[in-house]
Design a protein around this motif. Structure first.
Motif, PDB file in Angstrom:
ATOM      1  N   ALA A  49       6.378  -2.673  10.435  1.00 42.11           N
ATOM      2  CA  ALA A  49       4.944  -2.388  10.359  1.00 42.11           C
ATOM      3  C   ALA A  49       4.124  -3.668  10.510  1.00 42.11           C
ATOM      4  N   ALA A  50       4.561  -4.733   9.841  1.00 42.28           N
ATOM      5  CA  ALA A  50       3.834  -6.000   9.911  1.00 42.28           C
ATOM      6  C   ALA A  50       3.833  -6.555  11.329  1.00 42.28           C
ATOM      7  N   ARG A  51       4.949  -6.434  12.022  1.00 44.17           N
ATOM      8  CA  ARG A  51       5.013  -6.943  13.393  1.00 44.17           C
ATOM      9  C   ARG A  51       4.093  -6.158  14.331  1.00 44.17           C
ATOM     10  N   PHE A  52       4.038  -4.846  14.178  1.00 47.65           N
ATOM     11  CA  PHE A  52       3.119  -4.070  15.010  1.00 47.65           C
ATOM     12  C   PHE A  52       1.672  -4.469  14.724  1.00 47.65           C
ATOM     13  N   ALA A  53       1.323  -4.615  13.448  1.00 46.71           N
ATOM     14  CA  ALA A  53      -0.046  -5.016  13.105  1.00 46.71           C
ATOM     15  C   ALA A  53      -0.369  -6.389  13.670  1.00 46.71           C
ATOM     16  N   ALA A  54       0.591  -7.302  13.618  1.00 43.60           N
ATOM     17  CA  ALA A  54       0.384  -8.646  14.152  1.00 43.60           C
ATOM     18  C   ALA A  54       0.109  -8.613  15.648  1.00 43.60           C
ATOM     19  N   GLU A  55       0.590  -7.575  16.325  1.00 47.33           N
ATOM     20  CA  GLU A  55       0.377  -7.459  17.766  1.00 47.33           C
ATOM     21  C   GLU A  55      -0.744  -6.483  18.107  1.00 47.33           C
ATOM     22  N   GLY A  56      -1.612  -6.239  17.120  1.00 46.36           N
ATOM     23  CA  GLY A  56      -2.855  -5.533  17.383  1.00 46.36           C
ATOM     24  C   GLY A  56      -2.859  -4.045  17.128  1.00 46.36           C
ATOM     25  N   ALA A  57      -1.749  -3.473  16.660  1.00 49.86           N
ATOM     26  CA  ALA A  57      -1.680  -2.025  16.466  1.00 49.86           C
ATOM     27  C   ALA A  57      -2.385  -1.591  15.187  1.00 49.86           C
ATOM     28  N   ASP A  58      -2.777  -0.329  15.168  1.00 50.84           N
ATOM     29  CA  ASP A  58      -3.211   0.340  13.949  1.00 50.84           C
ATOM     30  C   ASP A  58      -1.989   1.069  13.396  1.00 50.84           C
ATOM     31  N   VAL A  59      -1.598   0.742  12.163  1.00 54.17           N
ATOM     32  CA  VAL A  59      -0.317   1.191  11.631  1.00 54.17           C
ATOM     33  C   VAL A  59      -0.519   2.082  10.411  1.00 54.17           C
ATOM     34  N   LEU A  60       0.091   3.253  10.460  1.00 52.86           N
ATOM     35  CA  LEU A  60       0.134   4.143   9.311  1.00 52.86           C
ATOM     36  C   LEU A  60       1.512   3.985   8.677  1.00 52.86           C
ATOM     37  N   MET A  61       1.541   3.430   7.476  1.00 48.78           N
ATOM     38  CA  MET A  61       2.788   3.136   6.772  1.00 48.78           C
ATOM     39  C   MET A  61       3.063   4.254   5.766  1.00 48.78           C
ATOM     40  N   LEU A  62       4.202   4.903   5.906  1.00 47.54           N
ATOM     41  CA  LEU A  62       4.553   6.040   5.061  1.00 47.54           C
ATOM     42  C   LEU A  62       5.783   5.714   4.221  1.00 47.54           C
ATOM     43  N   ASP A  63       5.758   6.163   2.980  1.00 48.05           N
ATOM     44  CA  ASP A  63       6.907   5.980   2.092  1.00 48.05           C
ATOM     45  C   ASP A  63       6.704   6.881   0.885  1.00 48.05           C
ATOM     46  N   ARG A  64       7.787   7.320   0.284  1.00 47.39           N
ATOM     47  CA  ARG A  64       7.656   8.144  -0.915  1.00 47.39           C
ATOM     48  C   ARG A  64       7.264   7.312  -2.133  1.00 47.39           C
ATOM     49  N   SER A  65       7.382   5.983  -2.036  1.00 49.68           N
ATOM     50  CA  SER A  65       7.018   5.083  -3.136  1.00 49.68           C
ATOM     51  C   SER A  65       5.533   4.734  -3.072  1.00 49.68           C
ATOM     52  N   GLU A  66       4.902   4.677  -4.231  1.00 52.21           N
ATOM     53  CA  GLU A  66       3.487   4.284  -4.276  1.00 52.21           C
ATOM     54  C   GLU A  66       3.307   2.827  -3.863  1.00 52.21           C
ATOM     55  N   ALA A  67       4.397   2.056  -3.821  1.00 49.91           N
ATOM     56  CA  ALA A  67       4.313   0.660  -3.390  1.00 49.91           C
ATOM     57  C   ALA A  67       3.857   0.535  -1.944  1.00 49.91           C
ATOM     58  N   VAL A  68       3.896   1.623  -1.184  1.00 50.48           N
ATOM     59  CA  VAL A  68       3.488   1.559   0.212  1.00 50.48           C
ATOM     60  C   VAL A  68       2.005   1.241   0.341  1.00 50.48           C
ATOM     61  N   GLU A  69       1.203   1.630  -0.637  1.00 49.77           N
ATOM     62  CA  GLU A  69      -0.228   1.353  -0.549  1.00 49.77           C
ATOM     63  C   GLU A  69      -0.494  -0.147  -0.667  1.00 49.77           C
ATOM     64  N   GLU A  70       0.177  -0.805  -1.605  1.00 46.07           N
ATOM     65  CA  GLU A  70       0.035  -2.260  -1.741  1.00 46.07           C
ATOM     66  C   GLU A  70       0.619  -2.974  -0.530  1.00 46.07           C
ATOM     67  N   ALA A  71       1.755  -2.475  -0.030  1.00 42.63           N
ATOM     68  CA  ALA A  71       2.373  -3.082   1.152  1.00 42.63           C
ATOM     69  C   ALA A  71       1.427  -3.044   2.333  1.00 42.63           C
ATOM     70  N   ALA A  72       0.733  -1.926   2.508  1.00 37.12           N
ATOM     71  CA  ALA A  72      -0.206  -1.804   3.621  1.00 37.12           C
ATOM     72  C   ALA A  72      -1.399  -2.747   3.456  1.00 37.12           C
ATOM     73  N   GLU A  73      -1.866  -2.899   2.230  1.00 35.51           N
ATOM     74  CA  GLU A  73      -2.969  -3.834   1.988  1.00 35.51           C
ATOM     75  C   GLU A  73      -2.569  -5.254   2.368  1.00 35.51           C
ATOM     76  N   LYS A  74      -1.339  -5.637   2.027  1.00 34.23           N
ATOM     77  CA  LYS A  74      -0.870  -6.987   2.368  1.00 34.23           C
ATOM     78  C   LYS A  74      -0.718  -7.155   3.873  1.00 34.23           C
ATOM     79  N   VAL A  75      -0.185  -6.146   4.537  1.00 37.31           N
ATOM     80  CA  VAL A  75      -0.046  -6.217   5.993  1.00 37.31           C
ATOM     81  C   VAL A  75      -1.410  -6.350   6.648  1.00 37.31           C
ATOM     82  N   ALA A  76      -2.373  -5.555   6.205  1.00 35.31           N
ATOM     83  CA  ALA A  76      -3.713  -5.606   6.795  1.00 35.31           C
ATOM     84  C   ALA A  76      -4.380  -6.957   6.568  1.00 35.31           C
TER      85      ALA A  76
END
Length: 267
Positions: free
Chosen positions: A28-55
């Motif tokens: 996900a981080a690599r796609f974002a680094a190359e300009g993509a809009d990324v929807l990160m999915l996971d059953r863990s609530e940690a995905v929300e924090e992970a997405a904030e860090k990637v963004a």
């Protein structure tokens, strides 16, 4: 080493499952680094924090984290609908979510068997079904990339359910590649080997107990020593392959299962 970042995915929407940590978060981080809009999915609530860090780290793209159970058709439909409403459809799906358990046959419960098949194979099917419908609606073609494994090449002791699930991913990949080709949607699988992660820490401990009197880390070191390229893989090693398969340069590749394992398997 990762490829030099470019803007080759600018304007593309990418869905990555199993994205809260490990390989999925790295992809996900690599796609974002190359300009993509990324929807990160996971059953863990940690995905929300992970997405904030990637963004935050990759402002050239964007990232949204959503708790999603890939075994739930309703959850998957809601996630794809979010991508449709936010970015006008799905361009790339990376079915990275996966689970494993390790057990002798006589101790392998039906619940464990069904859970591994549900996440690894049924989850891949549900996400591919929903994403393909989105790709067909917006008419731009697309890429579907499914996580297989070295165990999609050769089953290993104490993991018949995991091997079955990953062989199933390869069969699903080939079938969908034939069906979706007319829509300019390519479907490929990637087969990681040993990659430093929480899953492989578990594998090392669980297999180590069953295969001999191994201390933590010893079995992993033994396996890595037998990899022809002499090291374990990294998130970036896997992401390099995934981003290539998602790119325009891979437009004529479909129905393939490609190893990224340092030479552990050569078929």
């Amino acid at each position: 080493m990762a490829l030099t970042h470019s803007r080759r995915f600018e304007g593309k929407s990418v869905v990555v499952t199993g994205a809260a940590q490990g390989i999925g978060r790295g992809i996900a981080a690599r796609f974002a680094a190359e300009g993509a809009d990324v929807l990160m999915l996971d059953r863990s609530e940690a995905v929300e924090e992970a997405a904030e860090k990637v963004a935050t780290r990759h402002p050239g793209g964007s990232a949204i984290g959503v708790r999603t159970d890939v075994t739930s058709a309703d959850d998957v439909a809601r996630a794809v609908d979010l991508a449709d409403r936010t970015w006008g459809g799905v361009d790339v799906l990376v079915n990275n979510a996966g689970v494993i358990s390790i057990s002798p046959l006589e101790d392998l419960s039906l619940d464990d068997w069904q859970r591994v098949l549900a996440v690894n194979t049924t989850g891949t099917f549900l996400c591919a079904q929903a994403a393909a419908a989105s790709m067909r609606r917006h008419g731009r073609g697309g890429r579907i990339l499914n996580a297989a494994s070295g165990q999609a090449r050769q089953g290993f002791i104490y993991t018949p359910h995991y091997a079955a699930s990953k062989f199933g991913v390869v069969g699903l990949t080939q079938s969908l590649a034939k069906e979706l080709a007319k829509d300019r949607i390519t479907v490929n699988a990637y087969c990681p080997g040993i990659v430093a992660s929480d899953m492989w820490d578990y594998n090392d401990r669980a297999w180590g107990r069953l295969l001999g009197d191994y201390e933590p880390g010893e079995l992993m070191a033994e396996w890595v020593a037998n990899i022809p390229l002499g090291r374990a893989g990294t998130d970036d090693d896997v992401a390099d392959l995934v981003l290539f398969l998602a790119s325009e340069e891979a437009a004529y590749i479909t129905g393939q299962a490609i190893n990224v394992d340092g030479g552990m398997f050569m078929n």
